[in-house]
Design an enzyme around this catalytic site. Structure first.
Site, PDB file in Angstrom:
ATOM      1  CG  ASN A  32      -1.966  -4.020  -4.204  1.00 12.37           C
ATOM      2  OD1 ASN A  32      -2.469  -3.922  -5.323  1.00 12.37           O
ATOM      3  ND2 ASN A  32      -0.890  -3.329  -3.844  1.00 12.37           N
ATOM      4  CB  SER A  65      -2.738  -8.797 -13.681  1.00 16.25           C
ATOM      5  OG  SER A  65      -2.384  -8.112 -14.870  1.00 16.25           O
ATOM      6  CG  ASP A  77       9.984  -9.584   2.231  1.00 13.54           C
ATOM      7  OD1 ASP A  77       9.031  -9.965   1.519  1.00 13.54           O
ATOM      8  OD2 ASP A  77      11.177  -9.774   1.922  1.00 13.54           O
ATOM      9  N   GLY A 116       0.800  -1.230   0.000  1.00 15.36           N
ATOM     10  CA  GLY A 116       0.000   0.000   0.000  1.00 15.36           C
ATOM     11  C   GLY A 116       0.829   1.274   0.000  1.00 15.36           C
ATOM     12  CE1 TYR A 153       2.510  -9.108 -12.221  1.00 13.40           C
ATOM     13  CE2 TYR A 153       1.494  -9.098 -14.395  1.00 13.40           C
ATOM     14  CZ  TYR A 153       1.547  -8.641 -13.094  1.00 13.40           C
ATOM     15  OH  TYR A 153       0.620  -7.721 -12.657  1.00 13.40           O
ATOM     16  CB  ALA A 182       2.623 -18.436 -14.277  1.00 11.17           C
TER      17      ALA A 182
END
Ligand code: NAP
Length: 252
Positions: A86, A138, A60, A14, A152, A154
Site C-alpha cells: 500500500n 487508484s 523504507d 500502514g 502518479y 503512470a
C-alpha cells in the site's frame, strides 16, 4: 470473514491514511498486523491507536535490504499470510515542471517499493495455506486522469500491468494477487485541505461523500480472505461511483 482471525498481515504504509485503515480492519478481524513506514513517530502513534495486535517495523520500501529486514522481523513471529502493498506517495507536478528526480522518486516508491515488498514476503507467503497479496492502486491512472498526476497515474496503472503477469506466476504457489482502486479518500492529509475543497470533491461523487480509510480496508480484507480464494489478477473500484458519470449533468 472469520478466515482472517489469527492471520499474519503486513501493511506497507500502514502508519497513516489508507494503510492505517487497512490495518485497523484486519486487527478488528483478529489478525496480527505489522505496519511499515519510514517515520518512527507516526508508527508509534499508529501502534498506540490501533491496539495490541498491531506492531510497527520501520523501513523504507525503496530500499530492498531495509524492507526485507522489516518483513523478516514480522515473519519471525508466525510467518506471513497477507501482504498489503500500500505504501505510496502522491506529489503533484504539471508536465512542464515534472523533473527527472520527481519521476524517479515516485516510480521508486510506488513501483519498486511494491516489488521489493512482494519479493521479501514471497518465501513466507508460499508457506501460508492461503497466501494473499493486495495492492493499493487508484482510479487515477487506470481509469481517470487529474492535472499534475501524470507520473502518479503512470505508476498506479503500471501496478495493474505487473499484477496480471504476477497472478499467473504466483498461482503455482496458490498465492492470489489483486488490487483495490480507491477514489477520493478522506485521509489525514486530505482533511487539512479545508471545507470548500472537500465539499467540491464530494459533489463529484454520486454518493456525495468521500470514502473513509476503513471502507478501503474492508475491500482489501475481502480480497485477503479465504472466501476470495478463487479471485486473482482482478481489481475492485471503491469510489462511491465517482468514475461513473458521463458528464456533470449526469449528477444533477
Ligand atoms: P498517506 O496518508 O500519505 O500515507 C502514506 C503511507 O505510506 C504512510 O504510512 C507513509 O509513511 C508510507 N510511505 C510513503 N513512502 C514510503 C516509503 N518509501 N517507505 C515506506 N513507507 C512509505 O497516503 P494515502 O493517501 O493513505 O495513500 C496510500 C496509498 O493509497 C497510496 O498507494 C496511494 O497511491 C493510494 N491512494 C490514495 C488515495 C487517496 O485519496 N488518499 C486514492 C487512491 C489511491 P512514511 O511517510 O512515514 O514513510
Amino acid at each position: 470473514m472469520t478466515s482472517l482471525k489469527n492471520k499474519s498481515v503486513v501493511v506497507t504504509g500502514g502508519t497513516k491514511g489508507i494503510g492505517k485503515g487497512i490495518a485497523r480492519v484486519f486487527a478488528g478481524h483478529g489478525a496480527r498486523v505489522c505496519i511499515i513506514g519510514r517515520t518512527e513517530t507516526d508508527g508509534r502513534n499508529a501502534e498506540r491507536d490501533l491496539g495490541g495486535g498491531v506492531k510497527f517495523n520501520q523501513a523504507d520500501v525503496c530500499k530492498k535490504e531495509d524492507v526485507t529486514r522489516a518483513i523478516e522481523t514480522a515473519a519471525a513471529s508466525g510467518g506471513i499470510d497477507v501482504l498489503c502493498a500500500n505504501a505510496g506517495i502522491l506529489p503533484q507536478a504539471r508536465l512542464e515542471e515534472l523533473t527527472e528526480a520527481a519521476w524517479d522518486e515516485i516510480f521508486a516508491t510506488n513501483l519498486k517499493g511494491m516489488l521489493f515488498s512482494i519479493q521479501a514476503a514471497l518465501p513466507h507467503l508460499k508457506k501460508s495455506a492461503a497466501g494473499r497479496i493486495v495492492l493499493t492502486s487508484s482510479i487515477t491512472g487506470p481509469i481517470t486522469g487529474y492535472p499534475g498526476w501524470s507520473h502518479y497515474g503512470a505508476t498506479k496503472a503500471a501496478m495493474l500491468g505487473f499484477m496480471r503477469t504476477a497472478a499467473i506466476e504466483l498461482a503455482k504457489s496458490k498465492i492470489t494477487i489483486n488490487a483495490v482502486l480507491p477514489g477520493n479518500v478522506l485521509t489525514e492529509g486530505l482533511s487539512q485541505m479545508g471545507k470548500e475543497y472537500l465539499d467540491g470533491m464530494s459533489a463529484a461523487v454520486p454518493l456525495r461523500r468521500l470514502g473513509t480509510v476503513d471502507e478501503i480496508g474492508h475491500a482489501v480484507a475481502f480480497l485477503a480472505s479465504e472466501e476470495a480464494g478463487y479471485i486473482t489478477g482482478q481489481t475492485i473500484v471503491v469510489d462511491g461511483g465517482q468514475t461513473l458519470p458521463e458528464s456533470p449533468q449526469a449528477l444533477e
